[in-house]
Write a protein that holds these residues in place. Structure first.
Motif, PDB file in Angstrom:
ATOM      1  N   GLU A   1      40.220  37.054  45.364  1.00 57.88           N
ATOM      2  CA  GLU A   1      39.585  38.208  44.734  1.00 57.88           C
ATOM      3  C   GLU A   1      40.571  38.879  43.793  1.00 57.88           C
ATOM      4  OE1 GLU A   1      38.121  40.863  47.690  1.00 57.88           O
ATOM      5  OE2 GLU A   1      36.794  39.383  48.628  1.00 57.88           O
ATOM      6  N   VAL A   2      40.054  39.443  42.706  1.00 57.72           N
ATOM      7  CA  VAL A   2      40.846  40.239  41.777  1.00 57.72           C
ATOM      8  C   VAL A   2      40.091  41.536  41.538  1.00 57.72           C
ATOM      9  CG1 VAL A   2      41.926  40.376  39.500  1.00 57.72           C
ATOM     10  CG2 VAL A   2      41.765  38.167  40.667  1.00 57.72           C
ATOM     11  N   GLY A   3      40.664  42.634  41.991  1.00 57.00           N
ATOM     12  CA  GLY A   3      39.998  43.920  41.892  1.00 57.00           C
ATOM     13  C   GLY A   3      40.183  44.578  40.540  1.00 57.00           C
ATOM     14  N   PRO A   4      39.524  45.705  40.293  1.00 55.77           N
ATOM     15  CA  PRO A   4      39.639  46.424  39.023  1.00 55.77           C
ATOM     16  C   PRO A   4      41.096  46.783  38.708  1.00 55.77           C
ATOM     17  CG  PRO A   4      37.816  47.291  40.323  1.00 55.77           C
ATOM     18  CD  PRO A   4      38.565  46.346  41.218  1.00 55.77           C
ATOM     19  N   GLY A   5      41.546  46.422  37.522  1.00 54.60           N
ATOM     20  CA  GLY A   5      42.895  46.758  37.091  1.00 54.60           C
ATOM     21  C   GLY A   5      44.003  45.968  37.749  1.00 54.60           C
ATOM     22  N   GLU A   6      43.669  45.003  38.595  1.00 58.57           N
ATOM     23  CA  GLU A   6      44.688  44.270  39.344  1.00 58.57           C
ATOM     24  C   GLU A   6      45.149  43.034  38.581  1.00 58.57           C
ATOM     25  OE1 GLU A   6      45.327  42.702  43.930  1.00 58.57           O
ATOM     26  OE2 GLU A   6      43.358  42.445  43.003  1.00 58.57           O
ATOM     27  N   ILE A   7      46.451  42.738  38.674  1.00 59.16           N
ATOM     28  CA  ILE A   7      47.016  41.518  38.103  1.00 59.16           C
ATOM     29  C   ILE A   7      47.395  40.594  39.251  1.00 59.16           C
ATOM     30  CG2 ILE A   7      48.818  40.531  36.654  1.00 59.16           C
ATOM     31  CD1 ILE A   7      49.120  43.283  35.334  1.00 59.16           C
ATOM     32  N   VAL A   8      46.797  39.413  39.261  1.00 59.06           N
ATOM     33  CA  VAL A   8      47.079  38.414  40.292  1.00 59.06           C
ATOM     34  C   VAL A   8      47.699  37.193  39.618  1.00 59.06           C
ATOM     35  CG1 VAL A   8      46.088  36.855  42.015  1.00 59.06           C
ATOM     36  CG2 VAL A   8      45.243  39.203  41.818  1.00 59.06           C
ATOM     37  N   ALA A   9      48.839  36.760  40.120  1.00 58.41           N
ATOM     38  CA  ALA A   9      49.502  35.568  39.590  1.00 58.41           C
ATOM     39  C   ALA A   9      49.163  34.370  40.462  1.00 58.41           C
ATOM     40  CB  ALA A   9      51.018  35.766  39.563  1.00 58.41           C
ATOM     41  N   LEU A  10      48.823  33.255  39.816  1.00 60.64           N
ATOM     42  CA  LEU A  10      48.666  31.979  40.497  1.00 60.64           C
ATOM     43  C   LEU A  10      49.987  31.237  40.330  1.00 60.64           C
ATOM     44  CD1 LEU A  10      45.103  30.892  39.292  1.00 60.64           C
ATOM     45  CD2 LEU A  10      45.718  32.266  41.297  1.00 60.64           C
TER      46      LEU A  10
END
Length: 362
Positions: A56-65
């Motif tokens: 999941e990626v929430g509002p304003g969130e930066i997720v790195a793979l």
């Protein structure tokens, strides 16, 4: 209902053969692709590039793979964009399934290793390219706004052929953000740049994404880049999601020796090592891993033989031998020239993998 991006049990597969000279789907260019002539097609096989991944990626969130080459991170990003079909699973936005939504209608920004700027257009026109619904004057104003945001004020009339690599990537970022996408997808956009420039642009990228409130999925194989940019990091290997957490959680509490090794923990302590370093209690409840910042020079600390000293960027890596014969690293500002050094453990620099006995998977 998931707010923002939801990836549920996603599987991506593609079929290849020993005689097919074409690039696999996750390596094909985005804009155009002309297949080379086929050779003699040999036996085919199906490769699972993404293996039941949920994220999941929430509002304003930066997720790195984060993962090595072939880990499935780019294939997962392409599936989110709609460039690769899912064999099973779902990609949703605010709970709505995107399976039947075309790539250009998902309102996701895309940025890749190559900036792919249009050489026949100046910088401002490149940035304004996706703003066809706005009046001409407004397009020009928006382009200038985003060029200033990425640190290139006054570049609107510049030819793209006059840009450096770092400037070209900033223009590509401005172009991707100008239409105000609801999600940015970044596939190693900085990997072709030299390390110093890459580190500076990571800061710019984070500042711009947070200033615009744009959530993002960022693919990288560089741990430092992922930790500097992302709110959460998802570690992948062979298409599987190994762990998701904040940078601090991953660094201090990797879920497995596999994750710890990828993050840079090179020595997993035996009972003898743990006893010598005063980590008996920690080692009793799981595996303890030593990373590049785990040991510090201390003249009154445990004496360990030196097996080599190597100059690195900004420090000297001193290789010391643990009682088990394993080699660990101590970082120092300069070489010591000593045959042995005293060390102590920085408790904030060790990894503790709970519930796994020493020797299991290490």
């Amino acid at each position: 209902m998931v707010s923002g991006l939801g990836v549920t049990d996603a599987v991506v597969r593609y079929t290849t053969s020993t005689g097919d000279a074409r690039r696999p789907p996750n390596r094909r260019p985005i804009i155009t692709w002309v297949p080379p002539p086929r050779g003699t097609i040999g036996p085919t096989r199906t490769i699972t590039a993404v293996d039941h991944v949920s994220l999941e990626v929430g509002p304003g969130e930066i997720v790195a793979l984060l993962g090595a080459s072939g880990s499935g991170k780019s294939s997962l990003l392409r599936a989110i964009a709609g460039l690769e079909p899912l064999a099973s699973g779902r990609v949703t936005w605010d709970g709505t399934d995107l399976a039947r939504v075309a790539v250009h209608k998902r309102n996701f920004g895309l940025m890749f290793q190559e900036p792919a700027l249009f050489p026949n257009l100046d910088v401002g026109a490149n940035v304004a390219y996706g703003l066809h619904g706005l009046p001409r004057a407004r397009r020009r104003a928006v382009a200038e706004e985003f060029l200033e945001l990425v640190g290139l004020p006054g570049f609107a009339r510049r030819k793209v052929t006059e840009l450096s690599g770092g400037q070209a990537q900033r223009v590509a970022l401005a172009r991707s953000l100008a239409p105000r996408p609801r999600l940015m997808l970044l596939d190693e956009p900085l990997s072709a740049l030299d390390r110093g420039l890459r580190e500076r642009l990571v800061e710019v990228l984070g500042e711009v994404l947070r200033a615009t409130g744009t959530p993002a999925v960022h693919v990288t194989h560089d741990q430092d880049e992922a930790f500097a940019l992302a709110d959460r990091v998802a570690v992948l290997a062979e298409g599987r999601l190994l762990q998701v957490g904040t940078p601090a959680e991953l660094w201090r509490r990797p879920a497995s020796p596999e994750v710890a090794t990828f993050l840079g923990y090179g020595a997993f302590l035996t009972a003898a090592d743990a006893a010598a370093l005063g980590l008996d209690d920690l080692a009793a409840t799981g595996i303890v891993g030593l990373g590049p910042a785990s040991l510090l020079l201390d003249a009154s600390g445990v004496r360990l033989p030196v097996r080599g000293e190597f100059v690195r960027r900004g420090y000297v890596a001193i290789k010391v031998e643990l009682p088990s014969g394993q080699v660990a690293e101590v970082r120092a500002p300069e070489a010591t020239g000593a045959s042995e050094v005293g060390v102590r453990v920085d408790p904030d620099g060790v990894a503790h993998i709970r519930g796994v006995a020493a020797g299991e998977g290490a």
